[in-house]
Design a protein around this motif. Structure first.
Motif, PDB file in Angstrom:
ATOM      1  N   GLU A 252     -33.617  21.923 -12.806  1.00 28.33           N
ATOM      2  CA  GLU A 252     -32.689  22.832 -12.118  1.00 28.33           C
ATOM      3  C   GLU A 252     -33.333  23.363 -10.837  1.00 28.33           C
ATOM      4  OE1 GLU A 252     -30.301  26.975 -13.057  1.00 28.33           O
ATOM      5  OE2 GLU A 252     -32.399  26.793 -13.677  1.00 28.33           O
ATOM      6  N   ASP A 253     -34.566  23.803 -10.947  1.00 30.93           N
ATOM      7  CA  ASP A 253     -35.272  24.334  -9.780  1.00 30.93           C
ATOM      8  C   ASP A 253     -35.413  23.269  -8.695  1.00 30.93           C
ATOM      9  OD1 ASP A 253     -36.879  26.407  -8.424  1.00 30.93           O
ATOM     10  OD2 ASP A 253     -38.512  24.968  -8.739  1.00 30.93           O
ATOM     11  N   LYS A 254     -35.751  22.060  -9.093  1.00 27.92           N
ATOM     12  CA  LYS A 254     -35.911  20.965  -8.124  1.00 27.92           C
ATOM     13  C   LYS A 254     -34.577  20.616  -7.455  1.00 27.92           C
ATOM     14  CE  LYS A 254     -40.298  20.165  -8.725  1.00 27.92           C
ATOM     15  NZ  LYS A 254     -41.229  20.592  -7.683  1.00 27.92           N
ATOM     16  N   ILE A 255     -33.511  20.591  -8.242  1.00 26.88           N
ATOM     17  CA  ILE A 255     -32.186  20.272  -7.696  1.00 26.88           C
ATOM     18  C   ILE A 255     -31.761  21.351  -6.700  1.00 26.88           C
ATOM     19  CG2 ILE A 255     -29.719  20.080  -8.262  1.00 26.88           C
ATOM     20  CD1 ILE A 255     -30.698  18.884 -11.027  1.00 26.88           C
ATOM     21  N   LYS A 256     -31.880  22.598  -7.110  1.00 24.59           N
ATOM     22  CA  LYS A 256     -31.404  23.701  -6.269  1.00 24.59           C
ATOM     23  C   LYS A 256     -32.243  23.888  -5.006  1.00 24.59           C
ATOM     24  CE  LYS A 256     -28.947  26.517  -9.640  1.00 24.59           C
ATOM     25  NZ  LYS A 256     -28.883  27.831 -10.315  1.00 24.59           N
ATOM     26  N   SER A 257     -33.493  23.485  -5.046  1.00 30.73           N
ATOM     27  CA  SER A 257     -34.362  23.705  -3.884  1.00 30.73           C
ATOM     28  C   SER A 257     -34.437  22.497  -2.946  1.00 30.73           C
ATOM     29  CB  SER A 257     -35.770  24.092  -4.350  1.00 30.73           C
ATOM     30  OG  SER A 257     -36.370  23.037  -5.070  1.00 30.73           O
ATOM     31  N   HIS A 258     -33.801  21.403  -3.311  1.00 32.91           N
ATOM     32  CA  HIS A 258     -33.860  20.196  -2.480  1.00 32.91           C
ATOM     33  C   HIS A 258     -32.913  20.339  -1.288  1.00 32.91           C
ATOM     34  CE1 HIS A 258     -33.939  16.051  -1.218  1.00 32.91           C
ATOM     35  NE2 HIS A 258     -34.856  15.777  -2.140  1.00 32.91           N
ATOM     36  N   ASP A 259     -33.438  20.140  -0.101  1.00 33.08           N
ATOM     37  CA  ASP A 259     -32.653  20.315   1.131  1.00 33.08           C
ATOM     38  C   ASP A 259     -31.466  19.368   1.244  1.00 33.08           C
ATOM     39  OD1 ASP A 259     -34.324  22.321   1.992  1.00 33.08           O
ATOM     40  OD2 ASP A 259     -35.544  21.012   3.261  1.00 33.08           O
ATOM     41  N   GLU A 260     -31.566  18.204   0.636  1.00 37.03           N
ATOM     42  CA  GLU A 260     -30.511  17.201   0.797  1.00 37.03           C
ATOM     43  C   GLU A 260     -29.573  17.124  -0.408  1.00 37.03           C
ATOM     44  OE1 GLU A 260     -31.776  13.479   2.720  1.00 37.03           O
ATOM     45  OE2 GLU A 260     -33.756  14.437   2.852  1.00 37.03           O
ATOM     46  N   VAL A 261     -29.649  18.121  -1.266  1.00 33.81           N
ATOM     47  CA  VAL A 261     -28.753  18.204  -2.418  1.00 33.81           C
ATOM     48  C   VAL A 261     -27.852  19.416  -2.230  1.00 33.81           C
ATOM     49  CG1 VAL A 261     -28.594  18.568  -4.911  1.00 33.81           C
ATOM     50  CG2 VAL A 261     -30.411  17.112  -3.981  1.00 33.81           C
ATOM     51  N   LYS A 262     -26.564  19.191  -2.320  1.00 32.82           N
ATOM     52  CA  LYS A 262     -25.590  20.287  -2.268  1.00 32.82           C
ATOM     53  C   LYS A 262     -25.004  20.433  -3.667  1.00 32.82           C
ATOM     54  CE  LYS A 262     -26.263  20.600   2.111  1.00 32.82           C
ATOM     55  NZ  LYS A 262     -27.541  21.207   2.374  1.00 32.82           N
ATOM     56  N   PHE A 263     -24.796  21.670  -4.073  1.00 36.26           N
ATOM     57  CA  PHE A 263     -24.313  21.898  -5.435  1.00 36.26           C
ATOM     58  C   PHE A 263     -23.421  23.126  -5.494  1.00 36.26           C
ATOM     59  CE2 PHE A 263     -28.129  24.395  -5.017  1.00 36.26           C
ATOM     60  CZ  PHE A 263     -27.811  25.586  -5.660  1.00 36.26           C
ATOM     61  N   CYS A 264     -22.716  23.207  -6.595  1.00 40.76           N
ATOM     62  CA  CYS A 264     -21.819  24.326  -6.855  1.00 40.76           C
ATOM     63  C   CYS A 264     -21.706  24.464  -8.374  1.00 40.76           C
ATOM     64  CB  CYS A 264     -20.461  24.010  -6.236  1.00 40.76           C
ATOM     65  SG  CYS A 264     -19.199  25.234  -6.522  1.00 40.76           S
ATOM     66  N   VAL A 265     -21.813  25.687  -8.871  1.00 38.12           N
ATOM     67  CA  VAL A 265     -21.631  25.949 -10.304  1.00 38.12           C
ATOM     68  C   VAL A 265     -20.530  26.994 -10.445  1.00 38.12           C
ATOM     69  CG1 VAL A 265     -22.696  26.715 -12.463  1.00 38.12           C
ATOM     70  CG2 VAL A 265     -24.069  25.456 -10.777  1.00 38.12           C
ATOM     71  N   ILE A 266     -19.522  26.665 -11.226  1.00 39.91           N
ATOM     72  CA  ILE A 266     -18.383  27.554 -11.450  1.00 39.91           C
ATOM     73  C   ILE A 266     -18.423  28.039 -12.895  1.00 39.91           C
ATOM     74  CG2 ILE A 266     -15.862  27.758 -11.428  1.00 39.91           C
ATOM     75  CD1 ILE A 266     -17.109  27.158  -8.655  1.00 39.91           C
ATOM     76  N   LYS A 267     -18.215  29.334 -13.057  1.00 35.60           N
ATOM     77  CA  LYS A 267     -18.217  29.957 -14.383  1.00 35.60           C
ATOM     78  C   LYS A 267     -16.807  30.434 -14.713  1.00 35.60           C
ATOM     79  CE  LYS A 267     -20.053  34.091 -16.658  1.00 35.60           C
ATOM     80  NZ  LYS A 267     -20.978  35.233 -16.519  1.00 35.60           N
ATOM     81  N   LYS A 268     -16.351  30.083 -15.905  1.00 36.17           N
ATOM     82  CA  LYS A 268     -15.087  30.594 -16.435  1.00 36.17           C
ATOM     83  C   LYS A 268     -15.416  31.332 -17.733  1.00 36.17           C
ATOM     84  CE  LYS A 268     -12.444  28.885 -13.240  1.00 36.17           C
ATOM     85  NZ  LYS A 268     -11.783  29.777 -12.289  1.00 36.17           N
ATOM     86  N   SER A 269     -15.126  32.614 -17.753  1.00 39.83           N
ATOM     87  CA  SER A 269     -15.520  33.474 -18.869  1.00 39.83           C
ATOM     88  C   SER A 269     -14.692  33.208 -20.123  1.00 39.83           C
ATOM     89  CB  SER A 269     -15.356  34.942 -18.471  1.00 39.83           C
ATOM     90  OG  SER A 269     -13.973  35.253 -18.371  1.00 39.83           O
ATOM     91  N   ALA A 270     -15.182  33.735 -21.234  1.00 44.40           N
ATOM     92  CA  ALA A 270     -14.434  33.638 -22.492  1.00 44.40           C
ATOM     93  C   ALA A 270     -13.059  34.283 -22.343  1.00 44.40           C
ATOM     94  CB  ALA A 270     -15.222  34.292 -23.624  1.00 44.40           C
ATOM     95  N   GLY A 271     -12.991  35.386 -21.620  1.00 44.50           N
ATOM     96  CA  GLY A 271     -11.703  36.048 -21.388  1.00 44.50           C
ATOM     97  C   GLY A 271     -10.734  35.170 -20.616  1.00 44.50           C
ATOM     98  N   GLU A 272     -11.240  34.484 -19.596  1.00 43.63           N
ATOM     99  CA  GLU A 272     -10.392  33.557 -18.835  1.00 43.63           C
ATOM    100  C   GLU A 272      -9.929  32.403 -19.722  1.00 43.63           C
ATOM    101  OE1 GLU A 272     -11.764  33.213 -14.335  1.00 43.63           O
ATOM    102  OE2 GLU A 272     -13.503  33.321 -15.681  1.00 43.63           O
TER     103      GLU A 272
END
Length: 193
Positions: A52-72
């Motif tokens: 996770e750290d390597k993915i998030k810190s890599h300059d040529e990797v773009k990412f997005c994480v979406i959270k949907k709660s239990a309530g949603e």
């Protein structure tokens, strides 16, 4: 550039659904495979956090994480939440990708709008970008469940990650559901009602 999308927490009885998308080129994807990247379920928690750290810190990797709660999830449904999260990722990351791969067998009808979208069963075992997304989704879920475990140790969420294990179901039977449980999920004895 390829966009890979995967989720974590779909079958859990408690907590959020996390959907992640990762865009990168094939050379970078190969570099991650050399680091030991594979389907997040087949990695230790420590290895997932390392990647996770390597993915998030890599300059040529773009990412997005979406959270949907239990309530949603309870108010909209799991399927709707999953589709909305995938849509949000596509809106943010699809302009960067020539190919879009989603783990699983459903495109939620989004392949009409995104003609370059493909579903791939067991994609997290076949496509590095999906495996990278799998890692980001799973580490987000892991982190959430460790935080919730600190509040409700009796449910064993540090070990079962919110899934319906015997210990978890026994704890629900004994203690009842928490506010973090997905109350729309039905169990055999209707403990969430």
């Amino acid at each position: 550039m390829t966009l890979g999308i995967d989720e974590a927490g779909r079958g859990c009885l408690v907590g959020s659904l996390f959907v992640a998308g990762v865009v990168c080129g094939e050379k970078i994807a190969l570099d991650f495979l050399k680091m030991g990247l594979k389907d997040s379920k087949k990695l230790s928690q420590n290895k997932r956090f390392f990647l996770e750290d390597k993915i998030k810190s890599h300059d040529e990797v773009k990412f997005c994480v979406i959270k949907k709660s239990a309530g949603e999830i309870d108010s909209l449904s799991l399927g709707v939440c999953l589709k909305l999260a995938v849509q949000e990722i596509l809106e943010k990351l699809s302009p960067l990708a020539q190919t879009i791969n989603i783990d699983g067998n459903t495109a939620f009808g989004l392949n009409k709008r995104y003609s370059n979208l493909k579903t791939i069963i067991k994609g997290d075992e076949k496509i590095a970008q999906i495996a990278m997304a799998s890692v980001l989704a799973k580490t987000s879920k892991d982190r959430e469940m460790l935080e919730l475990h600190a509040l409700f140790k009796e449910y064993g969420w540090d070990k079962n990650c919110g899934y319906g294990t015997k210990k978890h179901i026994e704890a629900i039977a004994k203690l009842g559901a928490t506010p973090f449980h997905r109350h729309s999920f039905a169990l055999k004895n209707n403990w969430f009602s």
